[in-house]
Design an enzyme around this catalytic site. Structure first.
Site, PDB file in Angstrom:
ATOM      1  N   HIS A   1      24.751  28.289 133.585  1.00  0.00           N
ATOM      2  CA  HIS A   1      25.559  29.514 133.712  1.00  0.00           C
ATOM      3  C   HIS A   1      26.648  29.599 132.647  1.00  0.00           C
ATOM      4  O   HIS A   1      27.616  30.335 132.800  1.00  0.00           O
ATOM      5  CB  HIS A   1      26.166  29.626 135.122  1.00  0.00           C
ATOM      6  CG  HIS A   1      25.150  29.900 136.187  1.00  0.00           C
ATOM      7  ND1 HIS A   1      25.381  29.703 137.531  1.00  0.00           N
ATOM      8  CD2 HIS A   1      23.868  30.372 136.097  1.00  0.00           C
ATOM      9  CE1 HIS A   1      24.295  30.042 138.212  1.00  0.00           C
ATOM     10  NE2 HIS A   1      23.365  30.436 137.369  1.00  0.00           N
TER      11      HIS A   1
ATOM     12  N   CYS B   1      33.000  41.586 114.152  1.00  0.00           N
ATOM     13  CA  CYS B   1      32.598  42.980 114.394  1.00  0.00           C
ATOM     14  C   CYS B   1      33.645  43.790 115.142  1.00  0.00           C
ATOM     15  O   CYS B   1      33.474  45.001 115.315  1.00  0.00           O
ATOM     16  CB  CYS B   1      31.260  43.017 115.144  1.00  0.00           C
ATOM     17  SG  CYS B   1      31.407  42.625 116.891  1.00  0.00           S
TER      18      CYS B   1
ATOM     19  N   ASN C   1      25.444  17.501 150.595  1.00  0.00           N
ATOM     20  CA  ASN C   1      26.264  18.693 150.863  1.00  0.00           C
ATOM     21  C   ASN C   1      26.832  18.542 152.269  1.00  0.00           C
ATOM     22  O   ASN C   1      26.110  18.115 153.168  1.00  0.00           O
ATOM     23  CB  ASN C   1      25.379  19.960 150.776  1.00  0.00           C
ATOM     24  CG  ASN C   1      26.184  21.235 150.631  1.00  0.00           C
ATOM     25  OD1 ASN C   1      27.129  21.461 151.376  1.00  0.00           O
ATOM     26  ND2 ASN C   1      25.807  22.070 149.682  1.00  0.00           N
ATOM     27  N   PRO C   2      28.099  18.891 152.487  1.00  0.00           N
ATOM     28  CA  PRO C   2      28.629  18.814 153.855  1.00  0.00           C
ATOM     29  C   PRO C   2      27.970  19.824 154.795  1.00  0.00           C
ATOM     30  O   PRO C   2      28.020  19.665 156.006  1.00  0.00           O
ATOM     31  CB  PRO C   2      30.123  19.151 153.701  1.00  0.00           C
ATOM     32  CG  PRO C   2      30.406  19.188 152.249  1.00  0.00           C
ATOM     33  CD  PRO C   2      29.110  19.321 151.508  1.00  0.00           C
TER      34      PRO C   2
END
Ligand code: BJW
Ligand code: ZN
Length: 256
Positions: free
Chosen positions: A129, A163, A226-227
């Site tokens: 990402h 630009c 993961n919790p």
């Protein structure tokens, strides 16, 4: 009975190639807020107001204000035990590809810190990402080092030296394509790994959330840390409920 953590550690140790997919949860214990859930960024801000190309076209000042705030926040954070353990494991074993959805740069910092004078390349993450710590021109796409942003008005926002179009953070917003070559590298790593270790992601955002399915499709194993439960829990052979900084070092820190 062997417990889940011991089985996971053995699978990671025995794998000839492993891929790690991380999300915002891996940085939570560094003080970086997650997106969803209690205290998440999306509780306070609506994604469609801030993390879409339409939002930037409508109100670039507001979008830059949010990203400038997040840059400052991330700049005050440091890698935690999970980032460090993953970086050390990747450097030591040479068999690990770290793929992250995070834009905070903490995996890369951990890799450089763990490598010291050595080459950190094998521990550098594939950032699907993009990065909060890089700018990109909204006109010509040129990437550049981040500038200090004054988001007090449209006139003070940074512009491209080539630009003249507005610069933007080099992150992937909703509705935007992920960089094709970056996604291809992540997909290839997932498709050829024996084990995919998924840490701290709600697994709601695609195509990143589909990467562990590539490992499964090729007969590999998915391990989740993961919790909370996620949509990936039902495809994971092993799900460990706990935080990244407490569980990940135990899984990868003591293995060769
Ligand atoms: C802990 C913890 C601790 C807490 N330890 N764990 C297929 C199906 C449905 C929809 C789509 C699809 N394909 C594409 C889409 C559309 C869309 C999408 O996925 N939408 C869904 C939300 C429905 N995807 C896209 O638009 C993507 N583009 C794309 O596919 O292009 C092709 C296309 C073009 C045009 C039209 C359609 C398709 C791009 C997605 C870009 C996402 N961008 C963001 C913002 C990045 C920039 C920024 O940071 O500002 O990326 S959104 C945000 O979510 C960010 C994250 O990387 C991403 C994932 O979040 P993450 O990391 O999972 O965080 P959380 O907060 O959700 O979860 C944290 C987890 O940690 C929780 O589970 C906690 O329990 C846990 N946790 N403490 C361990 N201590
Ligand atoms: Zn430009």
């Amino acid at each position: 009975m062997i417990d889940a953590a011991t089985r996971a550690r053995d699978l990671l140790h025995d794998a000839s190639a492993a891929v790690v997919l991380t999300g915002a949860g891996v940085s939570a214990e560094s003080g970086v807020p997650t997106f969803r859930g209690p205290g998440g960024l999306w509780k306070e801000f609506r994604p469609e107001d801030l993390a879409t190309p339409e939002a930037f076209a409508r109100d670039p000042r507001l979008v830059w204000e949010w990203y400038a705030w997040r840059r400052t926040l991330v700049g005050a954070c440091a890698p935690n035990a999970a980032h460090r353990a993953l970086a050390e494991w990747a450097l030591r074993s040479g068999k690990v590809t770290i793929v992250t959805q995070n834009v905070d740069g903490l995996h890369a910092r951990a890799a450089r810190e763990a490598a010291g004078e050595a080459d950190p390349t094998v521990a550098l993450p594939i950032e699907v990402h993009g990065s909060l710590l890089r700018d990109r021109c909204s006109g010509c796409d040129a990437r550049s080092e981040p500038v200090t942003v004054d988001a007090t008005s449209l006139a003070t926002l940074p512009r491209c030296v080539r630009c003249g179009a507005l610069l933007r953070p080099d992150v992937v917003w909703f509705g935007e394509m992920l960089d094709e070559s970056v996604l291809a590298r992540a997909g290839a790593a997932a498709a050829t790994a024996d084990v995919c270790l998924v840490v701290g992601t709600s697994a709601l955002v695609h195509p990143a959330a589909s990467l562990p399915l590539r490992t499964r499709a090729h007969g590999g194993v998915v391990i989740e840390v993961n919790p909370e439960e996620t949509p990936l829990t039902r495809v994971a052979e092993i799900s460990i409920r706990g935080t990244a900084a407490e569980i990940v070092p135990m899984l990868v820190g003591l293995t060769a």
